[in-house]
Each structure stands twice: as structure tokens, then as C-alpha cells.
Design a protein around this motif. Structure first.
Motif, short mmCIF file in Angstrom:
data_model
loop_
_atom_site.label_atom_id
_atom_site.label_comp_id
_atom_site.label_asym_id
_atom_site.label_seq_id
_atom_site.Cartn_x
_atom_site.Cartn_y
_atom_site.Cartn_z
N PRO A 26 -8.39 15.35 -11.51
CA PRO A 26 -7.47 16.49 -11.54
C PRO A 26 -6.96 16.87 -9.41
CG PRO A 26 -10.31 16.67 -11.18
CD PRO A 26 -9.83 15.56 -12.49
N ASN A 27 -7.29 15.58 -9.19
CA ASN A 27 -6.82 15.93 -7.59
C ASN A 27 -5.75 14.57 -7.47
OD1 ASN A 27 -7.62 13.02 -8.04
ND2 ASN A 27 -8.88 12.32 -6.55
N GLY A 28 -5.22 14.10 -9.03
CA GLY A 28 -4.00 13.59 -9.23
C GLY A 28 -3.48 12.69 -8.78
N SER A 29 -5.39 11.74 -9.14
CA SER A 29 -5.37 10.44 -9.08
C SER A 29 -5.45 9.38 -10.22
CB SER A 29 -6.84 9.88 -8.03
OG SER A 29 -6.80 8.87 -7.85
N ILE A 30 -4.56 8.42 -10.60
CA ILE A 30 -4.67 7.67 -11.17
C ILE A 30 -5.20 6.64 -11.49
CG2 ILE A 30 -3.40 6.43 -13.37
CD1 ILE A 30 -0.84 7.59 -12.82
N GLU A 121 0.19 13.51 -0.24
CA GLU A 121 0.42 12.65 -0.09
C GLU A 121 0.42 11.95 -1.31
OE1 GLU A 121 -0.46 11.60 2.80
OE2 GLU A 121 -0.32 13.57 3.73
N ILE A 122 1.19 10.53 -0.40
CA ILE A 122 1.26 10.17 -2.06
C ILE A 122 -0.08 8.34 -1.20
CG2 ILE A 122 2.43 8.11 -2.74
CD1 ILE A 122 4.13 11.63 -1.87
N THR A 123 -1.15 7.70 -2.56
CA THR A 123 -1.42 6.93 -1.95
C THR A 123 -1.17 5.49 -3.12
OG1 THR A 123 -3.07 7.83 -0.45
CG2 THR A 123 -3.70 6.12 -1.22
N PHE A 124 -0.62 4.54 -3.08
CA PHE A 124 -0.26 3.36 -4.15
C PHE A 124 -1.11 2.64 -4.21
CE2 PHE A 124 1.96 0.58 -6.30
CZ PHE A 124 1.91 0.70 -7.39
N ASP A 150 0.35 -13.30 -11.45
CA ASP A 150 1.25 -12.86 -12.24
C ASP A 150 1.70 -11.72 -13.24
OD1 ASP A 150 2.07 -15.95 -12.63
OD2 ASP A 150 0.87 -15.71 -14.26
N GLU A 151 1.18 -10.95 -12.43
CA GLU A 151 1.61 -8.87 -12.41
C GLU A 151 1.97 -8.42 -11.32
OE1 GLU A 151 1.48 -7.40 -15.65
OE2 GLU A 151 0.32 -9.49 -16.18
N ARG A 152 3.00 -7.70 -11.97
CA ARG A 152 4.18 -7.07 -10.06
C ARG A 152 3.96 -5.06 -11.08
NH1 ARG A 152 6.75 -10.62 -12.72
NH2 ARG A 152 9.34 -9.66 -13.86
N THR A 153 4.17 -4.35 -9.66
CA THR A 153 4.97 -2.97 -10.24
C THR A 153 5.95 -2.71 -9.39
OG1 THR A 153 2.78 -1.76 -8.99
CG2 THR A 153 2.47 -2.37 -11.29
N LEU A 154 6.53 -2.06 -9.60
CA LEU A 154 7.61 -1.64 -8.26
C LEU A 154 7.90 -0.30 -8.70
CD1 LEU A 154 10.44 -2.00 -6.77
CD2 LEU A 154 12.02 -2.25 -8.74
N LEU A 155 6.91 0.37 -7.24
CA LEU A 155 7.02 1.73 -7.62
C LEU A 155 8.57 2.67 -6.71
CD1 LEU A 155 5.86 4.74 -7.38
CD2 LEU A 155 4.48 3.77 -4.95
N ASP A 166 -3.79 -3.05 2.33
CA ASP A 166 -4.04 -2.50 1.10
C ASP A 166 -3.28 -2.03 0.02
OD1 ASP A 166 -4.36 -0.83 2.21
OD2 ASP A 166 -6.58 -0.75 2.25
N GLY A 167 -2.62 -0.97 1.03
CA GLY A 167 -1.93 -0.60 0.04
C GLY A 167 -0.64 0.76 0.29
N VAL A 168 0.32 1.36 0.21
CA VAL A 168 1.14 2.36 0.78
C VAL A 168 1.00 3.45 0.76
CG1 VAL A 168 3.02 0.30 0.33
CG2 VAL A 168 2.92 2.25 -1.76
N SER A 169 1.50 4.42 1.41
CA SER A 169 1.74 5.74 1.58
C SER A 169 2.48 6.33 2.23
CB SER A 169 -0.17 5.78 2.52
OG SER A 169 -0.32 5.44 3.83
#
Length: 620
Positions: A26-30, A121-124, A150-155, A166-169
Motif C-alpha cells: 500500500p505504500n506503492g512498493s513492489i 518519490e521513485i526508488t528502483f 544473465d538477467e537485465r531490466t530496463l526501467l 545500489d539503485g536509482v531514484s
């Protein structure tokens, strides 16, 4: 690690694409997202470790929890935040793997402002391979590429994001009427052309075309009580857990959400259990989802034709793999410090004799709906029944997979009886070759053995296993599968004993009493609570069954989801979530109550009732 960092299990929403699922807080976090399949390693797993698991959060820059709802008759989730300055909604979905033209392996997040001004606020922070892979981040023209092994994601982002180790914001500001899209493109979908608005429209249309519909005003729907919408939502959950390629159904989309907070009862449920077969087919067929029931059934039939009966396992991966080696993720702290975190499930190596009866329940259910068996299929069923004749008197691990060695479980014996009983019924009804008299003799031998050794005169109940006085909620299924009539004194005595010893607060039913080889206690099992409702309804205690059902449904969360268990003292959900067996229980309880109330409906009566078990044990 403080408990405050963990979201209560029952507060999560769930989305999916018929290949995998994600949990949205409910705080918008997956906080949970295995990829590419539900049994694959996770990309996001903050639900199991807030530091090492990974998350993708979009929410206000203040401590505001959102309220969640599904877009009506879909698995598209909306999380709405109301701040002092405005209102915004995050819409999350994955396009289904079949039936939608847009790219499938893209997680869409639409953010829109309906009032005022909102800063989000965006945290990935992805963590590939259950947080074991080193993750690197690279800026691209449209967003940020995260890579791990071998895995990748494109935000893909509408704003420039700041890169960290450790991530992007980043921060997104929205005014009234504004909307923007974030798209998490996973391996294989990085370069696909995407129209996000079309993806949303097609996904909503897919679910609405699929969902159970009925003429509630005309009273024709067997689910047409006050629980109708929850039964429909439960159908949507089952579809969400269904794998589009194989038709198999995951018991749950998660692993290691604990049955006992801080304890060791943490298991991986992202697999397909045979024990679910009969009751799942019944639920899907009565909801009108014939294609899903047929695909699910076909997978089992192919399994029966490819494996010898002795080699059939209690569970498989959703793709049919048999090797489900159980391992521990020592680097994860576990949900609310419940360790170990497990992946894989060692129960695949157990002997569980009940599975053969559950397979025959599924076959019988489909045959009653007109599915014909060809010679090869009948040959496989024939072989299973013959195998049951050989092994029914052996000990096994039982349906609950308890530790502490194999025993002569009453339910396993009864389900062996079911395999013989349904085999006889199918052969007789459809004219298949079978040694009917030999099967009848074995069937009656099993029944006599269970009655002699499984019914305890002192306890006045059918017990869990031979030589013990421990009770087990599976005894509630004896009349439902037709082993004895509902009015039989031994059945009614067993119901009374279970109500006295396994029921709490007149709602919750424990699976069993006695030792099971593990420390700690578990919560009340939702499915077992449904079984008691079923047997009460079919015993003529319909009003009481309705009252209990309505009381149980108060513990379903506001968007219609429920876990495996409920903590009877706090009402908190326990175990993996959302749980297929719990939702199957809700659907079938609505079915049984409707049947007991005399609702008109198409199709055959519920399993067990069709055969019209007679007092002497013979079937019509």
C-alpha cells in the motif's frame, strides 16, 4: 531488524501475467517479483529482506499509505494516495501472456493525479537471483538499464533518474489531470514497441472478457449469496496463478512467508500440487471456466500417461519439472525474521498416497461434464487404480507432509478408497474395460480397514492416523467425497469432535492437533475452515454454515485476497499469499451452500453428492 520494516502480508495486492506475479504494498512498493516465471529467481524480494531483497517503489514523499482496489472484474491494481496537497493513483499491471497484443514481459506503472499537486518519490533497487547477483546500472536514452548475471531490466522513465551504487531514484511532480508511465521492461522485452494506454485497455478487456458472469437478478447463479463477489474474485486469483503455457496452477506466488512468525515453518509454494486437482477442477467448472479446467486436467492426464503410477510425485514445477531440490537462502533475513528462507520443496520426494484419489476426483469431475477418455487415457487411469490396489495399506507422509516419519494416515486410506470408487464409477458409466468385481472387493476392504482402525470409539471420531487419538480436519472430507453418508453417526460424531477440539472462535479450524515434528505453532488453516462450512451445509445445518462463512470472509482483505492461514489472536494473515487452496475453499463453500439451499444451476451436483452414497457403502 524491526518488524516495522515489514508490511503485513494481508495488505499486499497481487498482479500477474499468467507467467509470474508481483506483490504491491500500500505504500506503492513492489516487494516481490520473480521473473520470468513465478518459480524463477526474484528480481524484487523486499518482502523477504528489506535490505537485500530489492524493491520498486512509487509513492508520496511523505509517510502516506495508499488504499488499494482492483479495477472492477480485473487483476489490474490501483493504489491511491491522498496527501494534504492532492490525490494520485498508481495503476499496476502486467499484460496477460495470451490474448493481449502488447508486449507481455513489461510491468506497467501508470501514475496520475486527480486533484491538487503531488510529489512522488521513485526508488528502483532490483536485486537479481534472490539478491545473490551483483547489479550494475547504466543510463540509457529512455531510462536505466539494470544488469545482474544473465538477467537485465530496463526501467523506462518519464524523468531523469539519479544513479547510485545500489539503485536509482528520482522525484516526479504531478498536477491535476497529469499522468505519466513507468515501464519495467524485463529480459526479452527491452526493444519491444509499446503503447501503454493500449496495454491497459487490452488488459482490462482481457480480464472482463474472462471473468465469471451470471444473471444474479434471476437467481440462477449458485454463487449468488452475499459472498458472490468474493467467489468471483477468488476465480480471478486462480486465473492469476495459472500458467498460460501449461495450464498448471501455483499453490501460491510466494515462498517462505511464514506460518509462524519468527519460526521455521517457511515453505516454497510456487509449484503445482496434485492434491489440489479435484477441488480445483470443480471450482473452475462451476465458475464457467471450462477452458482453464480442461487445460489443467489435460496436464494431469499427460503426466499420468508419461509416468508410471509409482513415479508420480505430489508436486511439480509449473512446467512439469520433477527436480524441486529444496535449498536455503542464508543471506535473507526472512519475513519478520522468519528463517530459513527456502526455495524448492523437498515434499516432491515424499510418498503421498492421497494423490491418486485426488487425481481420480479430477477425472471423474471432468467425465461428468462430458469429457471422454480415449483408450490411452483410460489405460493410464486403469494403471493408477491397479497400483492403488497394491499400495493402499502402506504408510505414507500424508497430505500435510508432516515431519517425523511415515504413518498410516486415515485420509490417505480414504483417498485410496476414492481412487477405487471413482474408477469403478467411470468404468461403469462409460463402458471401459476394468476388473470391476476385484476393484469393488478392494474398495470394501479399504473401507472396512479405515472404519476398524481409523475410527476411535473413545474419541468418537475418525482420527488422523492409525494408533493415535489426534484429530485431523481432513476427516471433514469423508462425507464430501462419498466415503460415508452425511447422516452417519460416525460422521456427525467426528464433526462434533472437530468443533470441540480444532475450532477457535466458532470460525477458525486448525489442520490437526498433536505433534508434527516441527517447533512452534501455526495459524488456523483457511481451507479447513471452509471444509467445516461445507460439511455443515451438506448435513442440513445451512443457516449455521452461512453464519460461519460470512464470519470467515470478514478476514479476507479489502481487495478480496487471503493467505494460507489466519492468526486467530490478531487476525493477521500467515503463510504464502494469496493462497490458491484458500480461494478454492471459498469458491467451493459458496457452491456447497448454494447447492444445499437448492439454487438452480447448470452442470452436475458437487462431487460426492452425485454418487449418492448409500448407507451400505455401495454407490448408485
Amino acid at each position: 531488524m524491526s518488524d516495522e520494516r515489514f508490511i503485513p502480508i494481508e495488505e499486499y495486492g497481487c498482479i500477474g501475467n499468467l507467467e509470474t506475479c508481483a506483490l504491491v504494498a500500500p505504500n506503492g512498493s513492489i516487494d516481490w517479483f520473480p521473473f520470468p516465471h513465478v518459480e524463477s529467481p526474484s528480481i524484487l524480494a523486499a518482502v523477504l529482506d528489506p535490505d537485500r531483497g530489492g524493491r520498486f517503489q512509487i509513492g508520496p514523499d511523505e509517510s502516506v499509505e495508499g488504499s488499494q482496489q482492483y479495477i472492477e472484474a480485473t487483476n489490474v491494481l490501483e493504489t491511491t494516495f491522498e496527501t494534504v496537497d492532492g490525490t494520485t493513483t498508481v495503476t499496476d499491471f502486467l499484460p496477460p501472456a495470451k490474448g493481449v497484443d502488447q508486449p507481455k514481459r513489461v510491468l506497467y506503472r501508470k501514475v496520475s493525479c486527480s486533484d491538487g499537486t503531488v510529489d512522488l518519490e521513485i526508488t528502483f533497487e532490483p536485486r537479481f537471483d534472490y539478491g545473490r547477483a551483483e547489479t550494475t546500472f547504466t543510463r540509457t536514452e529512455n531510462g536505466v538499464l539494470a544488469t545482474g548475471d544473465d538477467e537485465r531490466t530496463l526501467l523506462e522513465s518519464p524523468i531523469d533518474l539519479d544513479l547510485h551504487d545500489d539503485g536509482v531514484s528520482g522525484t516526479l511532480s504531478l498536477d491535476t489531470g497529469d499522468s505519466e508511465w513507468f515501464m519495467l521492461r524485463c529480459t526479452g522485452a527491452e526493444d519491444a514497441n509499446t503503447d501503454p494506454e493500449a496495454a491497459l485497455t487490452e488488459t482490462v478487456e482481457y480480464w472482463r472478457d474472462w471473468v465469471h458472469t451470471c444473471d444474479r437478478q434471476g437467481g440462477d447463479c449458485v454463487f449468488g449469496g452475499p459472498w458472490h463477489d468474493l467467489a468471483v474474485r477468488s476465480g480471478l486469483v486462480l486465473k492469476l496463478l495459472t500458467h498460460a503455457e501449461t495450464g498448471t496452477i501455483a499453490a501460491a506466488p510466494t515462498t517462505s512467508l511464514p506460518e509462524n512468525i519468527g519460526g521455521v515453518r517457511n515453505w516454497d509454494y510456487r509449484f503445482n500440487w496434485i492434491r489440489d486437482a479435484g477441488f480445483t477442477v470443480q471450482a473452475l467448472m462451476n465458475l464457467g471456466h471450462t477452458e482453464e479446467a480442461t487445460d489443467y486436467f489435460q496436464w494431469f492426464m499427460e503426466l499420468c500417461q508419461s509416468d508410471e503410477p509409482a513415479d508420480i510425485q505430489p508436486l511439480y514445477s509449473l512446467h512439469g519439472e520433477a527436480d524441486l531440490e529444496e535449498r536455503e537462502l542464508d543471506h535473507f533475513v526472512g519475513y519478520r525474521n522468519s528463517r530459513p528462507v527456502r526455495i524448492g520443496n523437498g515434499a516432491a520426494e515424499q510418498t503421498q498416497l492421497d494423490i491418486y484419489g485426488e487425481l481420480l476426483l479430477a477425472v471423474d469431475e471432468m467425465v461428468r461434464y462430458g469429457r471422454e477418455l480415449d483408450d490411452e487415457e483410460w489405460g493410464s487411469i486403469h494403471a493408477i487404480v491397479e497400483y492403488v490396489r497394491e499400495v493402499w495399506n502402506q504408510a505414507d507422509a500424508g497430505i500435510w507432509e508432516v515431519c517425523g516419519g511415515e504413518r498410516h494416515f486415515v485420509y490417505s486410506k480414504v483417498m485410496c478408497w476414492v481412487a477405487l470408487d471413482r474408477g469403478i464409477a467411470i468404468a461403469t458409466d462409460r463402458g471401459h474395460d476394468a476388473p470391476i468385481e476385484e476393484w469393488r472387493t478392494t474398495r470394501e476392504t479399504i473401507k472396512a480397514d479405515v472404519i476398524e482402525n481409523g475410527y476411535d470409539e473413545d474419541a468418537e471420531a475418525f482420527v488422523q492416523a492409525y494408533g493415535t487419538d489426534a484429530l485431523d480436519a481432513t476427516a471433514l472430507l469423508l462425507p464430501i467425497v462419498g466415503f460415508l453418508p452425511f447422516e452417519d453417526d460416525r460422521i456427525q460424531n467426528t464433526i462434533e469432535a472437530i468443533e470441540e477440539h480444532l475450532v477457535e472462535d466458532d470460525i477458525f479450524v486448525q489442520r490437526y492437533d498433536g505433534e508434527d515434528g516441527l517447533p512452534g505453532e501455526e495459524g488456523a488453516f483457511v481451507l479447513c475452515s471452509c471444509w467445516l462450512i461445507d460439511v455443515l451445509a451438506l448435513s442440513g445445518r445451512v443457516e449455521e454454515a452461512c453464519d460461519r462463512f460470512e464470519a470467515l470472509l470478514e478476514y479476507v482483505n479489502p481487495i478480496g485476497l487471503i493467505a494460507e492461514e489466519v492468526d486467530t489472536s490478531s487476525g493477521r494473515h500467515l503463510g504464502n499469499y494469496p493462497q490458491a487452496f484458500s480461494h478454492i475453499g471459498i469458491i467451493n463453500s459458496a457452491l456447497y451452500i448454494g447447492y444445499a439451499q437448492g439454487s438452480s444451476r447448470a452442470g452436475p451436483a458437487p462431487m460426492g453428492i452425485r454418487l449418492g452414497t448409500l448407507p451400505d457403502g455401495e454407490t448408485e
